[in-house]
Design a protein around this motif. Sequence first.
Motif, PDB file in Angstrom:
ATOM      1  N   PHE A  60       0.817  -1.229   0.000  1.00  0.00           N
ATOM      2  CA  PHE A  60       0.000   0.000   0.000  1.00  0.00           C
ATOM      3  C   PHE A  60       0.844   1.269   0.000  1.00  0.00           C
ATOM      4  CE2 PHE A  60       0.518   1.719   4.309  1.00  0.00           C
ATOM      5  CZ  PHE A  60       1.130   0.663   4.962  1.00  0.00           C
ATOM      6  N   ALA A  83      13.044   6.126   6.771  1.00  0.00           N
ATOM      7  CA  ALA A  83      13.317   4.970   7.619  1.00  0.00           C
ATOM      8  C   ALA A  83      12.304   3.916   7.222  1.00  0.00           C
ATOM      9  CB  ALA A  83      13.119   5.333   9.083  1.00  0.00           C
ATOM     10  N   SER A  84      12.669   2.640   7.354  1.00  0.00           N
ATOM     11  CA  SER A  84      11.683   1.654   6.921  1.00  0.00           C
ATOM     12  C   SER A  84      11.908   0.283   7.515  1.00  0.00           C
ATOM     13  CB  SER A  84      11.694   1.547   5.397  1.00  0.00           C
ATOM     14  OG  SER A  84      10.687   0.659   4.957  1.00  0.00           O
ATOM     15  N   THR A  85      10.788  -0.435   7.726  1.00  0.00           N
ATOM     16  CA  THR A  85      10.849  -1.863   8.006  1.00  0.00           C
ATOM     17  C   THR A  85      10.850  -2.649   6.700  1.00  0.00           C
ATOM     18  OG1 THR A  85       8.438  -1.920   8.235  1.00  0.00           O
ATOM     19  CG2 THR A  85       9.714  -1.641  10.262  1.00  0.00           C
ATOM     20  N   ASN A  87       8.934  -2.018   3.392  1.00  0.00           N
ATOM     21  CA  ASN A  87       8.040  -1.685   2.289  1.00  0.00           C
ATOM     22  C   ASN A  87       8.139  -0.222   1.863  1.00  0.00           C
ATOM     23  OD1 ASN A  87       6.832  -4.142   1.594  1.00  0.00           O
ATOM     24  ND2 ASN A  87       5.528  -4.054   3.410  1.00  0.00           N
ATOM     25  N   THR A  88       8.266   0.672   2.832  1.00  0.00           N
ATOM     26  CA  THR A  88       8.421   2.084   2.477  1.00  0.00           C
ATOM     27  C   THR A  88       9.688   2.279   1.653  1.00  0.00           C
ATOM     28  OG1 THR A  88       7.232   2.826   4.432  1.00  0.00           O
ATOM     29  CG2 THR A  88       8.712   4.419   3.409  1.00  0.00           C
ATOM     30  N   PHE A 134      13.321   0.236  14.076  1.00  0.00           N
ATOM     31  CA  PHE A 134      12.683   1.216  13.181  1.00  0.00           C
ATOM     32  C   PHE A 134      12.538   2.578  13.846  1.00  0.00           C
ATOM     33  CE2 PHE A 134       8.843   3.539  12.075  1.00  0.00           C
ATOM     34  CZ  PHE A 134       9.026   3.752  10.717  1.00  0.00           C
ATOM     35  N   PRO A 185      -3.936  -3.829   9.764  1.00  0.00           N
ATOM     36  CA  PRO A 185      -2.767  -3.867  10.629  1.00  0.00           C
ATOM     37  C   PRO A 185      -2.300  -2.449  10.965  1.00  0.00           C
ATOM     38  CG  PRO A 185      -2.336  -4.951   8.498  1.00  0.00           C
ATOM     39  CD  PRO A 185      -3.622  -4.238   8.373  1.00  0.00           C
ATOM     40  N   GLY A 187       1.158  -0.317  12.403  1.00  0.00           N
ATOM     41  CA  GLY A 187       2.558  -0.292  12.816  1.00  0.00           C
ATOM     42  C   GLY A 187       2.931   1.117  13.235  1.00  0.00           C
ATOM     43  N   ALA A 189       1.262   3.559  12.260  1.00  0.00           N
ATOM     44  CA  ALA A 189      -0.089   4.115  12.449  1.00  0.00           C
ATOM     45  C   ALA A 189      -0.493   5.162  11.416  1.00  0.00           C
ATOM     46  CB  ALA A 189      -0.260   4.663  13.868  1.00  0.00           C
ATOM     47  N   ALA A 240       7.364  -6.084   9.370  1.00  0.00           N
ATOM     48  CA  ALA A 240       6.841  -4.820   8.818  1.00  0.00           C
ATOM     49  C   ALA A 240       6.244  -3.937   9.909  1.00  0.00           C
ATOM     50  CB  ALA A 240       5.798  -5.092   7.740  1.00  0.00           C
ATOM     51  N   ILE A 241       5.702  -4.557  10.966  1.00  0.00           N
ATOM     52  CA  ILE A 241       5.048  -3.781  12.036  1.00  0.00           C
ATOM     53  C   ILE A 241       5.788  -3.944  13.368  1.00  0.00           C
ATOM     54  CG2 ILE A 241       2.778  -3.594  10.958  1.00  0.00           C
ATOM     55  CD1 ILE A 241       1.862  -6.012  12.624  1.00  0.00           C
ATOM     56  N   ILE A 243       7.338  -2.137  15.487  1.00  0.00           N
ATOM     57  CA  ILE A 243       7.461  -0.708  15.768  1.00  0.00           C
ATOM     58  C   ILE A 243       6.941  -0.439  17.182  1.00  0.00           C
ATOM     59  CG2 ILE A 243       6.554   1.580  15.112  1.00  0.00           C
ATOM     60  CD1 ILE A 243       6.510   0.531  12.200  1.00  0.00           C
ATOM     61  N   GLU A 287       1.995 -11.021   3.149  1.00  0.00           N
ATOM     62  CA  GLU A 287       3.109 -11.135   4.092  1.00  0.00           C
ATOM     63  C   GLU A 287       2.545 -11.166   5.526  1.00  0.00           C
ATOM     64  OE1 GLU A 287       5.435  -7.656   5.252  1.00  0.00           O
ATOM     65  OE2 GLU A 287       4.776  -6.721   3.386  1.00  0.00           O
ATOM     66  N   SER A 290       0.577  -8.294   7.094  1.00  0.00           N
ATOM     67  CA  SER A 290      -0.667  -8.038   6.369  1.00  0.00           C
ATOM     68  C   SER A 290      -1.795  -8.931   6.825  1.00  0.00           C
ATOM     69  CB  SER A 290      -0.442  -8.252   4.879  1.00  0.00           C
ATOM     70  OG  SER A 290       0.597  -7.443   4.426  1.00  0.00           O
ATOM     71  N   GLY A 318       0.378  -6.023   2.221  1.00  0.00           N
ATOM     72  CA  GLY A 318       1.566  -6.327   1.426  1.00  0.00           C
ATOM     73  C   GLY A 318       1.571  -7.745   0.865  1.00  0.00           C
TER      74      GLY A 318
HETATM   75  N1  F0G Z   1       1.582  -3.714   6.772  1.00  0.00           N
HETATM   76  C1  F0G Z   1       2.728  -3.657   6.095  1.00  0.00           C
HETATM   77  C2  F0G Z   1       3.003  -4.726   5.098  1.00  0.00           C
HETATM   78  C3  F0G Z   1       3.650  -2.600   6.331  1.00  0.00           C
HETATM   79  O1  F0G Z   1       4.789  -2.569   5.646  1.00  0.00           O
HETATM   80  C4  F0G Z   1       3.344  -1.630   7.299  1.00  0.00           C
HETATM   81  C5  F0G Z   1       4.271  -0.547   7.586  1.00  0.00           C
HETATM   82  C6  F0G Z   1       2.117  -1.734   7.961  1.00  0.00           C
HETATM   83  C7  F0G Z   1       1.273  -2.787   7.678  1.00  0.00           C
HETATM   84  C8  F0G Z   1       1.699  -0.757   8.978  1.00  0.00           C
HETATM   85  O2  F0G Z   1       1.285   0.433   8.403  1.00  0.00           O
HETATM   86  O3  F0G Z   1       2.860   1.931   9.580  1.00  0.00           O
HETATM   87  O4  F0G Z   1       0.902   2.838   8.352  1.00  0.00           O
HETATM   88  O5  F0G Z   1       0.582   1.584  10.469  1.00  0.00           O
HETATM   89  N2  F0G Z   1       5.451  -0.505   7.121  1.00  0.00           N
HETATM   90  C9  F0G Z   1       6.355   0.661   7.273  1.00  0.00           C
HETATM   91  C10 F0G Z   1       7.574   0.486   6.397  1.00  0.00           C
HETATM   92  C11 F0G Z   1       6.643   1.017   8.662  1.00  0.00           C
HETATM   93  O6  F0G Z   1       8.645   1.007   6.721  1.00  0.00           O
HETATM   94  O7  F0G Z   1       7.457  -0.138   5.359  1.00  0.00           O
HETATM   95  P1  F0G Z   1       1.411   1.790   9.257  1.00  0.00           P
END
Ligand code: F0G
Length: 353
Positions: A60, A83-85, A87-88, A134, A185, A187, A189, A240-241, A243, A287, A290, A318
């Motif tokens: 997303f 910064a990223s886990t 996906n960003t 993160f 989900p 992370g 937020a 990914a989350i 955090i 993933e 997600s 994701g």
């Molecule tokens: N799902 C996936 C696959 C993500 O990559 C993330 C966040 C979230 C959920 C949570 O979304 O942060 O808007 O609440 N990934 C970020 C990244 C932190 O760096 O890719 P969120």
Amino acid sequence: RATTNGLIARYRDRLPIGDEDPVISLGEGGTPLVRADHLSDRLACEVWIKVEGANPTGSFKDRGMTVAISRAVADGANAVVCASTGNTSASAAAYAARAGLRALVLLPAGRIATGKLAQAVVHGAEIVQVDGNFDDCLEVTRKLSEAYPVALVNSVNPDRLEGQKTAAFEIVDALGDAPDLHVLPVGNAGNISAYWMGYREYAADERATRTPAMWGFQAAGAAPLVAGHPILEPDTVATAIRIGNPASGELARRAVTESGGRFGAVTDEEILAAQSLLASREGIFVEPASASGVAGLLAAYAAGELRPGRRIVVTCTGNGLKDIDTAMRGREVAPDILPAEAAAVAEVLGLAS
Ligand code: F0G
């Protein structure tokens, strides 16, 4: 560079992009909204999955990135930083490559799924691994963007949320109104906050008659919004989350309170079980992070907290291909290698009996 079918093309009048502004797009958005038949039967509700893994870089994040990178180009930026886990950074790397910008990405060392790291590498991002999580990476990133001429493209950049709110528009456009419940989900937020913006905007403009209750699920080992305080050492299989101190925590709290929703926590076991169920029963490979919305929904049902007959949309954020290592852990591929003969294969598959 023209792309005619991205979300800026479709929702430009609702986004901070002027008529003459450049548009950096990979045709993001317009993702499938799939009725989940198995889950609907099981929960005695009408469950729809918004498949965000179908975006160009598999998450997303592309919705926010098309707006953030387009704005960065309009503002004359030469470099973007995040910064990223995982996906960003994958998304920033792709859109920056397309725009001819440097992409600088800070990643928590050793905690990025292989597919996401590969994306950043192949798109030519300049990668820095940081000895920290993160939250540490985001703090450094903010300082860099304040001290140097680099544009911050994390979701603390409001352009990101503007882009991500379009997912709510698409859901209302597809279903004819907002659902009763929206589950996703959480992370850092940003996304739950963006959806809430989108739903409110459509309701205010009478494109929808109502707004949904927002249910946000965190991993149990990284659930600051459930605990009510930051988590210093967040941990979960859903990297990914992973955090502990969500930047948009306050916005997310407001979304949950105003919508009459809730936060919840799901264990890694529940997350992986939901990932399996989505793949094996609905045909949707996501993933781990997600799957936490579906995991939360199943837990709520089991606890008797889900009224039957509700219309529910769950965002799966994701693509499952991002994190193959986790998906394959503990699974065995057919152990025997057979001769290339139909009879032998038929026998092993039990077709002959
Ligand atoms: N799902 C996936 C696959 C993500 O990559 C993330 C966040 C979230 C959920 C949570 O979304 O942060 O808007 O609440 N990934 C970020 C990244 C932190 O760096 O890719 P969120």
